[in-house]
Design a protein around this motif. Structure first.
Motif, PDB file in Angstrom:
ATOM      1  N   SER B  93     -10.482  -5.406   2.030  1.00 12.76           N
ATOM      2  CA  SER B  93      -9.477  -5.389   0.962  1.00 12.76           C
ATOM      3  C   SER B  93      -8.609  -6.647   0.996  1.00 12.76           C
ATOM      4  CB  SER B  93      -8.555  -4.169   1.110  1.00 12.76           C
ATOM      5  OG  SER B  93      -9.230  -3.001   0.730  1.00 12.76           O
ATOM      6  N   CYS B  94      -8.288  -7.179  -0.167  1.00 14.85           N
ATOM      7  CA  CYS B  94      -7.350  -8.293  -0.256  1.00 14.85           C
ATOM      8  C   CYS B  94      -5.929  -7.718  -0.275  1.00 14.85           C
ATOM      9  CB  CYS B  94      -7.613  -9.118  -1.508  1.00 14.85           C
ATOM     10  SG  CYS B  94      -7.398  -8.182  -3.039  1.00 14.85           S
ATOM     11  N   ALA B  95      -4.946  -8.584  -0.192  1.00 15.17           N
ATOM     12  CA  ALA B  95      -3.552  -8.131  -0.135  1.00 15.17           C
ATOM     13  C   ALA B  95      -3.184  -7.313  -1.377  1.00 15.17           C
ATOM     14  CB  ALA B  95      -2.617  -9.329   0.001  1.00 15.17           C
ATOM     15  N   LEU B  96      -3.727  -7.739  -2.515  1.00 10.41           N
ATOM     16  CA  LEU B  96      -3.419  -7.046  -3.760  1.00 10.41           C
ATOM     17  C   LEU B  96      -3.893  -5.584  -3.710  1.00 10.41           C
ATOM     18  CD1 LEU B  96      -2.057  -8.476  -6.107  1.00 10.41           C
ATOM     19  CD2 LEU B  96      -4.281  -8.759  -7.173  1.00 10.41           C
ATOM     20  N   ALA B  97      -5.108  -5.399  -3.207  1.00 15.60           N
ATOM     21  CA  ALA B  97      -5.667  -4.040  -3.115  1.00 15.60           C
ATOM     22  C   ALA B  97      -4.917  -3.231  -2.066  1.00 15.60           C
ATOM     23  CB  ALA B  97      -7.154  -4.113  -2.784  1.00 15.60           C
ATOM     24  N   THR B  98      -4.610  -3.862  -0.936  1.00 14.52           N
ATOM     25  CA  THR B  98      -3.877  -3.157   0.117  1.00 14.52           C
ATOM     26  C   THR B  98      -2.544  -2.654  -0.430  1.00 14.52           C
ATOM     27  OG1 THR B  98      -4.894  -4.560   1.793  1.00 14.52           O
ATOM     28  CG2 THR B  98      -2.889  -3.394   2.437  1.00 14.52           C
ATOM     29  N   SER B  99      -1.887  -3.504  -1.204  1.00 15.08           N
ATOM     30  CA  SER B  99      -0.585  -3.090  -1.733  1.00 15.08           C
ATOM     31  C   SER B  99      -0.751  -1.944  -2.732  1.00 15.08           C
ATOM     32  CB  SER B  99       0.130  -4.279  -2.386  1.00 15.08           C
ATOM     33  OG  SER B  99      -0.485  -4.656  -3.599  1.00 15.08           O
ATOM     34  N   ARG B 100      -1.843  -1.943  -3.448  1.00 16.97           N
ATOM     35  CA  ARG B 100      -2.075  -0.864  -4.399  1.00 16.97           C
ATOM     36  C   ARG B 100      -2.237   0.471  -3.664  1.00 16.97           C
ATOM     37  NH1 ARG B 100      -7.102  -0.488  -8.651  1.00 16.97           N
ATOM     38  NH2 ARG B 100      -6.649   1.631  -9.367  1.00 16.97           N
ATOM     39  N   VAL B 101      -3.003   0.428  -2.583  1.00 17.42           N
ATOM     40  CA  VAL B 101      -3.266   1.643  -1.810  1.00 17.42           C
ATOM     41  C   VAL B 101      -1.991   2.138  -1.121  1.00 17.42           C
ATOM     42  CG1 VAL B 101      -4.543   2.541   0.183  1.00 17.42           C
ATOM     43  CG2 VAL B 101      -5.697   1.062  -1.495  1.00 17.42           C
ATOM     44  N   LEU B 102      -1.289   1.208  -0.475  1.00 15.52           N
ATOM     45  CA  LEU B 102      -0.060   1.609   0.222  1.00 15.52           C
ATOM     46  C   LEU B 102       0.973   2.132  -0.783  1.00 15.52           C
ATOM     47  CD1 LEU B 102       0.289  -1.254   2.881  1.00 15.52           C
ATOM     48  CD2 LEU B 102      -0.306   1.141   3.319  1.00 15.52           C
ATOM     49  N   ALA B 103       1.036   1.502  -1.951  1.00 18.93           N
ATOM     50  CA  ALA B 103       2.002   1.953  -2.962  1.00 18.93           C
ATOM     51  C   ALA B 103       1.669   3.371  -3.427  1.00 18.93           C
ATOM     52  CB  ALA B 103       2.022   0.991  -4.149  1.00 18.93           C
ATOM     53  N   ALA B 104       0.378   3.657  -3.589  1.00 16.89           N
ATOM     54  CA  ALA B 104      -0.023   5.007  -4.012  1.00 16.89           C
ATOM     55  C   ALA B 104       0.388   6.038  -2.962  1.00 16.89           C
ATOM     56  CB  ALA B 104      -1.524   5.053  -4.262  1.00 16.89           C
ATOM     57  N   LEU B 106       2.792   5.687  -0.796  1.00 19.45           N
ATOM     58  CA  LEU B 106       4.256   5.739  -0.748  1.00 19.45           C
ATOM     59  C   LEU B 106       4.818   6.583  -1.899  1.00 19.45           C
ATOM     60  CD1 LEU B 106       5.075   2.065   0.272  1.00 19.45           C
ATOM     61  CD2 LEU B 106       5.696   4.123   1.553  1.00 19.45           C
ATOM     62  N   ARG B 107       4.172   6.526  -3.053  1.00 22.87           N
ATOM     63  CA  ARG B 107       4.659   7.326  -4.187  1.00 22.87           C
ATOM     64  C   ARG B 107       4.655   8.806  -3.827  1.00 22.87           C
ATOM     65  NH1 ARG B 107       1.463   4.020  -7.442  1.00 22.87           N
ATOM     66  NH2 ARG B 107       2.809   2.367  -8.220  1.00 22.87           N
ATOM     67  N   GLU B 108       3.612   9.227  -3.097  1.00 21.99           N
ATOM     68  CA  GLU B 108       3.552  10.640  -2.688  1.00 21.99           C
ATOM     69  C   GLU B 108       4.608  10.967  -1.645  1.00 21.99           C
ATOM     70  OE1 GLU B 108      -0.269  11.907  -1.432  1.00 21.99           O
ATOM     71  OE2 GLU B 108      -1.180  11.512  -3.386  1.00 21.99           O
ATOM     72  N   LEU B 109       4.849  10.022  -0.749  1.00 19.53           N
ATOM     73  CA  LEU B 109       5.801  10.294   0.329  1.00 19.53           C
ATOM     74  C   LEU B 109       7.243  10.209  -0.174  1.00 19.53           C
ATOM     75  CD1 LEU B 109       3.977   8.274   3.117  1.00 19.53           C
ATOM     76  CD2 LEU B 109       4.365  10.750   3.121  1.00 19.53           C
ATOM     77  N   LEU B 132       4.744  -4.449  -2.669  1.00 17.96           N
ATOM     78  CA  LEU B 132       5.049  -3.017  -2.761  1.00 17.96           C
ATOM     79  C   LEU B 132       6.274  -2.781  -3.637  1.00 17.96           C
ATOM     80  CD1 LEU B 132       4.358  -2.031   0.945  1.00 17.96           C
ATOM     81  CD2 LEU B 132       2.985  -1.471  -1.064  1.00 17.96           C
ATOM     82  N   ALA B 133       7.287  -3.602  -3.445  1.00 15.87           N
ATOM     83  CA  ALA B 133       8.505  -3.447  -4.238  1.00 15.87           C
ATOM     84  C   ALA B 133       8.190  -3.615  -5.720  1.00 15.87           C
ATOM     85  CB  ALA B 133       9.539  -4.479  -3.797  1.00 15.87           C
ATOM     86  N   GLU B 134       7.354  -4.576  -6.020  1.00 13.59           N
ATOM     87  CA  GLU B 134       6.964  -4.838  -7.401  1.00 13.59           C
ATOM     88  C   GLU B 134       6.241  -3.615  -7.986  1.00 13.59           C
ATOM     89  OE1 GLU B 134       7.553  -7.660  -9.208  1.00 13.59           O
ATOM     90  OE2 GLU B 134       6.430  -6.910 -10.936  1.00 13.59           O
ATOM     91  N   ARG B 135       5.341  -3.043  -7.210  1.00 10.99           N
ATOM     92  CA  ARG B 135       4.579  -1.892  -7.715  1.00 10.99           C
ATOM     93  C   ARG B 135       5.443  -0.639  -7.850  1.00 10.99           C
ATOM     94  NH1 ARG B 135      -0.856  -2.778  -8.005  1.00 10.99           N
ATOM     95  NH2 ARG B 135      -1.688  -4.442  -6.674  1.00 10.99           N
ATOM     96  N   LEU B 136       6.408  -0.505  -6.933  1.00 13.69           N
ATOM     97  CA  LEU B 136       7.200   0.730  -6.909  1.00 13.69           C
ATOM     98  C   LEU B 136       8.501   0.604  -7.696  1.00 13.69           C
ATOM     99  CD1 LEU B 136       6.618   1.470  -3.118  1.00 13.69           C
ATOM    100  CD2 LEU B 136       5.598   2.724  -5.033  1.00 13.69           C
ATOM    101  N   GLY B 137       8.761  -0.581  -8.230  1.00 16.61           N
ATOM    102  CA  GLY B 137      10.009  -0.785  -8.954  1.00 16.61           C
ATOM    103  C   GLY B 137      11.235  -0.677  -8.064  1.00 16.61           C
ATOM    104  N   MET B 138      11.070  -1.082  -6.814  1.00 16.33           N
ATOM    105  CA  MET B 138      12.190  -1.026  -5.866  1.00 16.33           C
ATOM    106  C   MET B 138      12.654  -2.454  -5.563  1.00 16.33           C
ATOM    107  SD  MET B 138      10.875   1.463  -2.867  1.00 16.33           S
ATOM    108  CE  MET B 138      10.339   3.145  -3.142  1.00 16.33           C
TER     109      MET B 138
END
Ligand SMILES: Cc1cc2nc3c(=O)[nH]c(=O)nc-3n(C[C@H](O)[C@H](O)[C@H](O)COP(=O)(O)OP(=O)(O)OC[C@H]3O[C@@H](n4cnc5c(N)ncnc54)[C@H](O)[C@@H]3O)c2cc1C
Ligand SMILES: Nc1ncnc2c1ncn2[C@@H]1O[C@H](COP(=O)(O)O)[C@@H](O)[C@H]1O
Lengths: 318, 259
Positions: B93-104, B106-109, B132-138
């Motif tokens: 996985s590239c950083a972009l994909a990793t962030s997508r997975v971790l963000a998903a 984190l949304r549940e947690l 992650l901040a960008e994906r989660l709006g944080m």
């Protein structure tokens, strides 16, 4: 030729050297277009320098609120510009801020990202140095445009005067851009020395320097050579020198013309931050210290004898 | 306050690391794998905040099956439980994909605070907190050497090249930390025993609703074209100081035009 967006970094002293390097790289890829993001008036102060180094265009995105928030507002400006200009590539410095901008922009645009590159070819393929400088990688972005963060000191910036036509860019900030507010910015004094990652000479001290007071000896040699001061992690952890001057795996990566290691053993994590230096010189009393394996010139001896003598000799020759 | 700490398993930075010849990915099998050092400081910071203000501390790791060892090690320091995102399709996985997975995940947690290291020693990209901040709006408060929490306001002293900045944001937010922020504790014997019984939830891509072909090597947004070892630096001249070491050093610097 398509434009290449270059994200400008500047401080009170003007355009940072890393930006001039980016402009130099950008010429190989297309027409350099510098993007200045900051308070009103920011672009005017930088125009001459950017023109001298080849900016055919300057996008001036100015707003009171850009500087007092972390990178989010800048990312919004860049995302907007990329959509409008359709550039051939976007280049940022592989600095703390540059990488943060690039990371967010990659998500915003759903675009691949290459960090810590040292070169970028006309077709957008980037050369990166991985694993403490031990491996050289060629990579390319396969989704979107080449979005590349280039390390400071990866090229010597050369002037190539251009028109630098200034185009203002309207800035509209959203609530999301204002989430992280900077309430205070403190510049810690370091005199007139060049910035560590940009310096062409770096003189670093390690545990062997012994204490914080003795670091004046390291500073003196750095000043005589017109360089910056660095430190090993052991020296930083022992409180001899502040953390922002740490060189290595968990500190700064430097790639100067000359790196001088004083009382540093040369652990793999230290080498990670300095082994791409052009010339390496070391002084260590232990002839078996691994730093000598990569030193172009080494002196096995006591830094408290060798360094003051060297300083005296330089003064004599001046 | 509920805190999620991001922990990555990386090859030991003190050992030789290489890319695999076949697929140009990090050769993780050949290396000793450890917790990314900077992440231990994030765990420590989370535990100190928990001791002061309660709440739960959860470890979140994306990585292969053997990253479970690092998760147990992290838990032995004191966190309450962990989520391990693991799936064969994640390899490469590239950083972009990793962030997508971790963000998903984190949304549940749904934490109040996400703590992570300022950078990982293998990728060294320093981009994960912002992605992650960008994906989660944080908000992302990165490179913290000091963190204070006052109700739902976070204040960070953030190290910069020229000094430091004081940055504030409201929770939820992502905060990344440097090794100057605290001194991580060593796991106690009791901690190590307790960690064996702590809940570790294993999560797959399907659980997160992410199509396998959009991450991992198949969905990578950048590609390594080739890699080679940098020619090793050869040692130059080493002289023993016999009273004129400083002078000889300057003579060398003069021949190289530095003086
Ligand atoms: C994950 C991780 C990340 C790390 N990141 C970094 C990093 O970013 N940067 C970094 O530097 N290290 C880093 N380290 C630490 C690294 O492993 C070494 O511990 C560190 O570099 C040692 O610093 P040093 O050479 O100053 O100290 P030492 O290894 O103790 O060496 C001191 C040297 O000084 C010499 N000496 C002593 N007195 C004198 C004298 N009077 N005259 C001449 N020579 C003398 C000794 O012979 C010795 O060789 C990291 C470690 C880990 C695990
Ligand atoms: N695969 C992963 N699993 C969990 N945390 C990660 C992962 N990758 C990166 N991180 C976190 O993000 C931080 C910065 O990583 P990086 O952007 O790779 O330098 C690390 O210190 C970790 O806390």
């Amino acid at each position: 030729m398509a434009e290449v967006l270059v994200v400008v970094e500047a401080n009170a002293a003007g355009v940072k050297k890393v930006t001039l390097e980016l402009l130099t790289h950008a010429r190989e890829l297309g027409t350099p277009a510098a993007v200045v993001m900051g308070a009103p008036g920011a672009a005017a102060a930088l125009t001459d320098k950017l023109a001298e180094y080849g900016a055919a265009k300057i996008y001036a995105a100015e707003h009171e609120d850009i500087d007092n928030h972390l990178v989010a507002p800048k990312v919004s400006v860049l995302a907007h510009l990329v959509a409008r200009v359709q550039p051939a590539a976007v280049l940022v410095g592989a600095t703390q801020e540059g990488k943060e901008i690039a990371g967010r922009l990659a998500v915003r645009l759903d675009n691949g990202l290459l960090t810590d590159a040292v070169a970028v070819a006309a077709d957008g393929a980037a050369t990166q140095v991985a694993f403490a400088g031990a491996t050289i990688v060629t990579a390319r972005v396969t989704r979107g445009l080449p979005l590349v963060a280039l390390r400071p000191n990866s090229i010597s910036p050369t002037p190539a005067p251009a028109d630098a036509e200034v185009t203002p860019v309207a800035v509209e900030l959203t609530d999301a851009d204002r989430l992280a507010r900077v309430s205070e910015r403190v510049v810690e004094q370091k005199g007139s020395r060049p910035e560590l990652t940009e310096a062409s000479v770096v003189v670093s001290g390690g545990r062997g320097v012994g204490n914080a007071e003795n670091f004046t000896m390291v500073e003196e040699l750095a000043d005589l050579l017109g360089g910056a001061v660095g430190a090993s992690r052991a020296a930083v952890d022992s409180g001899f020198y502040p953390h922002q001057f740490q060189v290595g795996q968990t500190g700064k990566t430097v790639s100067p013309q000359l790196y001088v290691a004083l009382g540093i053993s040369g652990a793999i994590q230290h080498r990670a931050g300095m082994q791409t230096s052009k010339t390496i010189v070391a002084v260590n009393k232990d002839g078996e210290a691994p730093i000598f394996e990569l030193a172009d010139f080494g002196v096995v001896g006591d830094i408290f004898k060798v360094v003051p003598q060297a300083a005296e000799e330089i003064r004599k020759r001046k | 306050m509920n805190i999620v700490v991001l922990v990555k398993q990386v090859p030991d930075s003190g050992a030789e690391r290489t890319l695999r010849a076949d697929d140009n990915t990090v050769d993780r099998a050949a290396a000793d794998n450890v917790i990314n050092e900077m992440d231990e400081y994030a765990i420590e910071e989370a535990l100190q905040l928990q001791e002061a203000g309660g709440g739960e501390v959860t470890i979140l790791t994306m990585g292969p099956e053997r990253a479970a060892e690092s998760i147990r090690k992290a838990l032995s320091m004191g966190p309450d439980g962990a989520v391990h995102v693991t799936d064969e399709a994640l390899a490469g996985s590239c950083a972009l994909a990793t962030s997508r997975v971790l963000a998903a995940a984190l949304r549940e947690l749904n934490p109040d605070l996400v703590l992570c290291g300022a950078e990982s020693t293998d990728g060294r990209v320093q981009v994960m907190p912002h992605m992650l901040a960008e994906r989660l709006g944080m908000a992302a408060l990165t490179g913290a050497r000091k963190l204070t929490v006052d109700g739902d306001t976070l204040t960070v002293e953030r190290q910069t090249d020229e000094g430091y900045e004081v940055v504030t944001a409201a929770t939820p937010a992502v905060v990344s930390v440097w090794d100057t922020i605290n001194e991580p504790r060593y796991p106690s014997f009791k901690g190590i025993m307790a960690a064996k019984k702590k809940p570790v939830r294993t999560v797959s891509l399907a659980d997160l609703g992410i199509p396998a072909e959009e991450v991992g090597a198949a969905g990578a947004t950048s590609a390594v074209l080739e890699h080679r070892r940098r020619p090793a630096r050869s040692a130059g001249v080493t002289v023993a100081d016999s009273g004129d070491g400083g002078v000889r050093l300057v003579e060398y610097l003069a021949t190289e035009k530095f003086v």
